[in-house]
Design a protein around this motif. Structure first.
Motif, mmCIF file in Angstrom:
data_model
loop_
_atom_site.group_PDB
_atom_site.id
_atom_site.type_symbol
_atom_site.label_atom_id
_atom_site.label_comp_id
_atom_site.label_asym_id
_atom_site.label_seq_id
_atom_site.Cartn_x
_atom_site.Cartn_y
_atom_site.Cartn_z
ATOM 1 N N THR A 254 0.807 -1.384 -0.100
ATOM 2 C CA THR A 254 0.094 -0.071 -0.104
ATOM 3 C C THR A 254 0.736 1.202 -0.115
ATOM 4 O OG1 THR A 254 -1.809 1.144 1.211
ATOM 5 C CG2 THR A 254 -0.337 0.301 2.515
ATOM 6 N N PHE A 255 1.807 1.286 0.561
ATOM 7 C CA PHE A 255 2.775 2.336 0.832
ATOM 8 C C PHE A 255 3.425 2.748 -0.627
ATOM 9 C CE2 PHE A 255 7.038 4.270 0.919
ATOM 10 C CZ PHE A 255 6.872 5.343 1.751
ATOM 11 N N LEU A 256 3.758 1.546 -1.307
ATOM 12 C CA LEU A 256 4.384 1.762 -2.646
ATOM 13 C C LEU A 256 3.310 2.170 -3.639
ATOM 14 C CD1 LEU A 256 6.871 -1.224 -2.833
ATOM 15 C CD2 LEU A 256 7.270 1.351 -2.945
ATOM 16 N N GLU A 257 1.936 1.823 -3.445
ATOM 17 C CA GLU A 257 1.009 2.164 -4.430
ATOM 18 C C GLU A 257 0.701 3.576 -4.278
ATOM 19 O OE1 GLU A 257 -2.331 -0.150 -3.182
ATOM 20 O OE2 GLU A 257 -1.631 -1.992 -4.177
ATOM 21 N N ARG A 258 0.887 4.418 -3.080
ATOM 22 C CA ARG A 258 0.497 5.619 -2.994
ATOM 23 C C ARG A 258 1.771 6.537 -3.412
ATOM 24 N NH1 ARG A 258 -0.231 7.640 2.094
ATOM 25 N NH2 ARG A 258 -1.799 9.204 1.226
ATOM 26 N N LEU A 259 3.053 6.072 -3.520
ATOM 27 C CA LEU A 259 4.105 6.712 -3.478
ATOM 28 C C LEU A 259 4.458 7.601 -4.723
ATOM 29 C CD1 LEU A 259 6.921 7.368 -2.267
ATOM 30 C CD2 LEU A 259 7.949 5.122 -3.363
ATOM 31 N N PRO A 260 3.937 7.041 -6.035
ATOM 32 C CA PRO A 260 4.200 7.897 -7.140
ATOM 33 C C PRO A 260 3.342 9.272 -7.029
ATOM 34 C CG PRO A 260 3.675 5.721 -7.828
ATOM 35 C CD PRO A 260 3.533 5.704 -6.104
ATOM 36 N N GLU A 261 2.571 9.210 -6.239
ATOM 37 C CA GLU A 261 1.612 10.594 -6.143
ATOM 38 C C GLU A 261 1.783 11.432 -4.891
ATOM 39 O OE1 GLU A 261 -0.473 10.922 -8.648
ATOM 40 O OE2 GLU A 261 0.299 9.001 -9.338
ATOM 41 N N ARG A 262 2.813 11.160 -4.240
ATOM 42 C CA ARG A 262 2.981 11.805 -3.075
ATOM 43 C C ARG A 262 4.587 12.743 -3.236
ATOM 44 N NH1 ARG A 262 1.584 11.655 1.538
ATOM 45 N NH2 ARG A 262 3.540 11.454 2.397
#
Length: 393
Positions: A254-262
């Motif tokens: 879940t961390f890596l899923e959100r990472l590109p947008e953060r």
């Protein structure tokens, strides 16, 4: 009695992996309702999750503990409450196989039977004609709301001998449910309290707890299925350990899923993925998760190998089983903590999975038999040549 073809480990894991979208969706509802949705229970039943520790002669799979760990890991990647509840059912289901054949026939006649339970002796029992009468209350009974039977522990007093803890099997319908599960973590497990009031238990449905803790070891194990040739606590440890590994894997995903947008607010990093700090955090969490996986696999390998060979267990081996469980819990909690801390203020919202993963893994670490500090201390005590200070070994 019936028998069934036993699916391979990979097939069962694939079945539960396919359920991930449903379990993730229902996990949100489970958190609100403080219990698993009926749809989740039905899906687990269809996947064969409740057959894993049922004897083959009753249509079960008699799965080894590596299979349990892999299934729980797959479930935990989707929803921690679902994984925990399934794991809790596996342990009393195994314990039911220690009872006389007539009792097993009664219990396992229910398709996809679900047995909840506890190891806490928080009730009292007295002798009665043909059995015992039990009064008391048990807390933290995960899965009680969907169970058919509960395994209970009570202290038997009276009669000819000293007080003795006993384990009994009782229909859940004969117990009162206390809806007191208002918690910060594992909310979806429905781990309510249950109460017995003047509950009669026939003699064939209770056993001395020390006998249960030993399982079928030594000469008594010769004719038993492999999964019964081990003491209870190593079996319970190996049965429940997969949940935390699944939660740690879920945190990474879940961390890596959100990472590109953060980005990292109030810094020059418009992309969090470009920050050296993030690289260190992700790598450290992944390494801790890998270490947790090592302890999971060492634990299940020890239980399965010794069970297959019917080998005796030393005190050090029993203590190491609990130590491996505790180490996996600690490392998973640390891995999740790193990623939760790196997820920023937006992760506080209910629809961001990392906050629930962090609360769930913390809840598991607080469980008395999962607690890393307790289990590590016990292992060290045995390594230092002292006698154990607990029966739960």
């Amino acid at each position: 009695m019936t028998t069934t073809d036993t699916p391979r480990r990979e097939e069962i894991v694939a079945r539960v992996t396919d359920l991930a979208p449903l379990l993730r969706k229902n996990g949100v509802q489970a958190e609100r309702d403080r219990r698993l949705p009926d749809e989740t229970i039905e899906a687990l039943a269809d996947a064969g999750v409740f057959k894993l520790r049922v004897p083959k002669r009753f249509g079960g799979y008699e799965a080894d503990t590596r299979t349990l760990a892999d299934v729980a890991t797959a479930l935990g990647r989707a929803d921690g409450a679902t994984a925990w509840t399934a794991s809790v059912y596996w342990i009393p289901t195994w314990m039911a196989g220690l009872f006389p054949e007539a009792v097993q026939e009664e219990v396992f006649s229910t398709p996809n039977v679900r047995i909840c339970g506890t190891l806490s002796p928080s009730a009292m029992a007295v002798p009665a004609d043909g059995g015992i009468v039990v009064n008391g209350k048990w807390g933290f009974i995960s899965g009680a709301l969907h169970s058919h039977w509960q395994e209970i522990i009570a202290v038997l007093v009276g009669g000819d001998g000293p007080p003795m803890p006993v384990m009994a099997l009782v229909p859940t319908s004969e117990l009162q449910i206390v809806d007191d599960w208002h918690t910060s973590g594992l909310r979806g497990t429905g781990s309510v309290s249950t109460v017995a009031q003047d509950l009669f238990v026939p003699a064939e449905r209770f056993l001395p707890l020390p006998v249960v803790l030993q399982g079928r070891t030594g000469p008594d194990a010769a004719g038993a299925p492999a999964m019964y040739r081990a003491p209870l606590l190593p079996v319970a440890s190996a049965s429940s350990v997969g949940t935390v590994l699944g939660l740690a894997r879920a945190a990474g995903e879940t961390f890596l899923e959100r990472l590109p947008e953060r980005k990292i607010t109030y810094t020059g990093y418009e992309k969090q993925a470009e920050a050296p700090l993030t690289h260190r955090q992700v790598a450290e969490a992944e390494l801790k998760t890998d270490e947790a996986e090592f302890h999971v696999h060492r634990l299940t390998a020890q239980v399965d190998d010794k069970s297959a060979g019917g080998q005796p267990w030393s005190l050090a081996e029993r203590a190491r089983a609990r130590a491996d469980l505790g180490a996996a819990c600690r490392l998973a909690r640390e891995a999740v903590g790193i990623l939760a801390g790196a997820s920023g203020g937006s992760s506080l919202y209910d629809d961001v999975p990392i906050q629930r993963i962090a609360r769930d893994v913390q809840a598991v670490n607080l469980h008395a038999l999962m607690n890393p500090d307790t289990n590590t201390e016990l292992y060290g005590r045995i390594l230092c040549g002292l006698e154990p200070d607990t029966l739960y070994l």
